[in-house]
Write a protein that holds these residues in place. Structure first.
Motif, mmCIF file in Angstrom:
data_model
loop_
_atom_site.group_PDB
_atom_site.id
_atom_site.type_symbol
_atom_site.label_atom_id
_atom_site.label_comp_id
_atom_site.label_asym_id
_atom_site.label_seq_id
_atom_site.Cartn_x
_atom_site.Cartn_y
_atom_site.Cartn_z
ATOM 1 N N ASN A 27 53.182 1.830 61.224
ATOM 2 C CA ASN A 27 54.093 2.825 60.648
ATOM 3 C C ASN A 27 54.697 2.094 59.291
ATOM 4 O O ASN A 27 54.714 2.661 58.213
ATOM 5 C CB ASN A 27 55.010 3.414 61.687
ATOM 6 N N ARG A 28 55.003 0.725 59.634
ATOM 7 C CA ARG A 28 55.480 0.061 58.716
ATOM 8 C C ARG A 28 54.401 0.074 57.516
ATOM 9 O O ARG A 28 55.122 -0.015 56.066
ATOM 10 C CB ARG A 28 55.918 -1.174 59.083
ATOM 11 N N LEU A 29 53.430 -0.275 57.844
ATOM 12 C CA LEU A 29 52.417 -0.345 56.572
ATOM 13 C C LEU A 29 52.052 0.943 55.854
ATOM 14 O O LEU A 29 52.099 0.877 54.479
ATOM 15 C CB LEU A 29 51.003 -0.891 57.101
ATOM 16 N N ILE A 30 51.921 2.206 56.637
ATOM 17 C CA ILE A 30 51.777 3.419 55.899
ATOM 18 C C ILE A 30 53.042 3.782 55.184
ATOM 19 O O ILE A 30 52.855 4.177 54.188
ATOM 20 C CB ILE A 30 51.640 4.520 57.053
ATOM 21 N N GLU A 31 54.297 3.478 55.367
ATOM 22 C CA GLU A 31 55.371 3.769 54.835
ATOM 23 C C GLU A 31 55.271 2.958 53.582
ATOM 24 O O GLU A 31 55.515 3.454 52.525
ATOM 25 C CB GLU A 31 56.793 3.163 55.462
ATOM 26 N N ARG A 32 54.884 1.675 53.394
ATOM 27 C CA ARG A 32 54.799 0.945 52.239
ATOM 28 C C ARG A 32 53.738 1.394 51.382
ATOM 29 O O ARG A 32 53.819 1.699 50.027
ATOM 30 C CB ARG A 32 54.607 -0.641 52.549
ATOM 31 N N LEU A 33 52.331 1.677 52.053
ATOM 32 C CA LEU A 33 51.454 2.124 51.204
ATOM 33 C C LEU A 33 51.749 3.770 50.545
ATOM 34 O O LEU A 33 50.961 4.029 49.612
ATOM 35 C CB LEU A 33 50.038 2.367 51.911
ATOM 36 N N GLY A 34 52.604 4.394 51.327
ATOM 37 C CA GLY A 34 52.967 5.623 50.998
ATOM 38 C C GLY A 34 53.856 5.703 49.709
ATOM 39 O O GLY A 34 54.082 6.885 49.196
ATOM 40 N N ASP A 35 54.512 4.595 49.350
ATOM 41 C CA ASP A 35 55.173 4.677 48.131
ATOM 42 C C ASP A 35 54.497 5.243 47.055
ATOM 43 O O ASP A 35 53.097 4.700 46.821
ATOM 44 C CB ASP A 35 55.676 3.592 47.663
ATOM 45 N N LYS A 36 55.046 5.994 46.170
ATOM 46 C CA LYS A 36 53.947 6.677 45.200
ATOM 47 C C LYS A 36 53.083 5.875 44.222
ATOM 48 O O LYS A 36 52.018 6.123 44.166
ATOM 49 C CB LYS A 36 55.184 7.488 44.101
ATOM 50 N N TRP A 37 53.507 4.713 43.664
ATOM 51 C CA TRP A 37 53.002 3.996 43.047
ATOM 52 C C TRP A 37 52.167 2.860 43.412
ATOM 53 O O TRP A 37 51.257 1.801 42.733
ATOM 54 C CB TRP A 37 53.734 3.328 41.674
ATOM 55 N N VAL A 38 52.220 2.447 44.870
ATOM 56 C CA VAL A 38 51.647 1.369 45.437
ATOM 57 C C VAL A 38 50.062 1.138 45.356
ATOM 58 O O VAL A 38 49.587 0.153 44.970
ATOM 59 C CB VAL A 38 52.051 1.237 46.851
ATOM 60 N N ALA A 39 49.643 2.364 45.824
ATOM 61 C CA ALA A 39 47.917 2.394 45.958
ATOM 62 C C ALA A 39 47.500 2.362 44.362
ATOM 63 O O ALA A 39 46.454 1.557 44.041
ATOM 64 C CB ALA A 39 47.490 3.620 46.479
ATOM 65 N N VAL A 40 48.084 2.929 43.421
ATOM 66 C CA VAL A 40 47.712 2.809 41.903
ATOM 67 C C VAL A 40 47.708 1.214 41.487
ATOM 68 O O VAL A 40 46.857 0.648 40.868
ATOM 69 C CB VAL A 40 48.258 3.760 41.133
ATOM 70 N N LEU A 104 42.429 -4.337 50.409
ATOM 71 C CA LEU A 104 41.721 -3.450 49.485
ATOM 72 C C LEU A 104 40.593 -2.540 50.231
ATOM 73 O O LEU A 104 40.347 -1.417 50.255
ATOM 74 C CB LEU A 104 40.986 -4.222 48.269
ATOM 75 N N PRO A 105 39.944 -3.304 51.056
ATOM 76 C CA PRO A 105 38.869 -2.578 52.208
ATOM 77 C C PRO A 105 39.586 -1.674 52.906
ATOM 78 O O PRO A 105 38.844 -0.211 53.134
ATOM 79 C CB PRO A 105 38.287 -3.527 52.874
ATOM 80 N N VAL A 106 40.569 -1.788 53.343
ATOM 81 C CA VAL A 106 41.496 -0.639 54.243
ATOM 82 C C VAL A 106 41.740 0.751 53.270
ATOM 83 O O VAL A 106 41.417 1.914 53.638
ATOM 84 C CB VAL A 106 42.793 -1.278 54.865
ATOM 85 N N MET A 107 42.115 0.168 52.004
ATOM 86 C CA MET A 107 42.598 1.319 51.254
ATOM 87 C C MET A 107 41.222 2.028 50.886
ATOM 88 O O MET A 107 41.208 3.423 50.521
ATOM 89 C CB MET A 107 43.270 0.887 49.767
ATOM 90 N N ALA A 108 40.029 1.452 50.589
ATOM 91 C CA ALA A 108 38.824 1.972 50.251
ATOM 92 C C ALA A 108 38.499 2.994 51.389
ATOM 93 O O ALA A 108 37.831 4.151 51.032
ATOM 94 C CB ALA A 108 37.972 0.964 49.946
ATOM 95 N N VAL A 109 38.559 2.679 52.600
ATOM 96 C CA VAL A 109 38.399 3.487 53.422
ATOM 97 C C VAL A 109 39.025 4.739 53.551
ATOM 98 O O VAL A 109 38.551 5.962 54.068
ATOM 99 C CB VAL A 109 38.250 2.738 55.259
ATOM 100 N N MET A 110 40.428 4.594 53.666
ATOM 101 C CA MET A 110 41.150 5.589 53.463
ATOM 102 C C MET A 110 41.097 6.422 51.974
ATOM 103 O O MET A 110 40.954 7.856 52.352
ATOM 104 C CB MET A 110 42.776 5.453 53.252
#
Length: 133
Positions: A27-40, A104-110
């Motif tokens: 949940n903590r990781l998803i919260e961080r990755l869910g911030d608007k500009w993080v993935a970009v 990065l590989p985790v984000m690629a799978v998502m």
């Protein structure tokens, strides 16, 4: 032994759940990755270090305040590094750390899952919204 009301038990249960939810690593990781500009930002840094100005131009929709705040949060989390080179003007470079690269590989799978399933999600939402209530 004190007797608790149903409302007190519900409150205690809610607080216990919130504590577990807050402590959960996923949940903590998803919260961080869910911030608007993080993935970009992470995707922009995937190809190598970038200067602040380059990032600002690449992510034109982000305000200077949000870009700076997001970069600081990612640096605080250990996902990116910030290197200041004394010059006129000062040069600031951002790069992924080993920890950031490992994400990065985790984000690629998502991303792949989202691309394969977003139409199904949109259809389910439309069907749900169209139901009589």
């Amino acid at each position: 032994m004190t007797t608790r009301t149903a409302a007190q038990r519900r409150t205690e249960g809610r607080l216990s759940y919130q504590a577990r939810f807050t402590a959960c690593p996923a949940n903590r990781l998803i919260e961080r990755l869910g911030d608007k500009w993080v993935a970009v930002l992470l995707n922009e840094l995937a190809d190598g270090p970038r200067r602040y100005g380059d990032l600002a131009r690449a992510i034109a929709g982000a305000s200077q305040k949000m870009l700076t705040e997001t970069l600081r949060n990612l640096e605080r989390d250990g996902l990116i590094s910030r290197t200041v080179t004394p010059a006129v003007p000062v040069r600031v470079d951002y790069a992924l750390t080993d920890l950031g690269r490992s994400l990065l590989p985790v984000m690629a799978v998502m991303k792949q899952w989202a691309e394969q399933n977003i139409d199904r999600i949109d259809s389910a939402r439309e069907a749900y919204d169209a139901r009589d209530r």
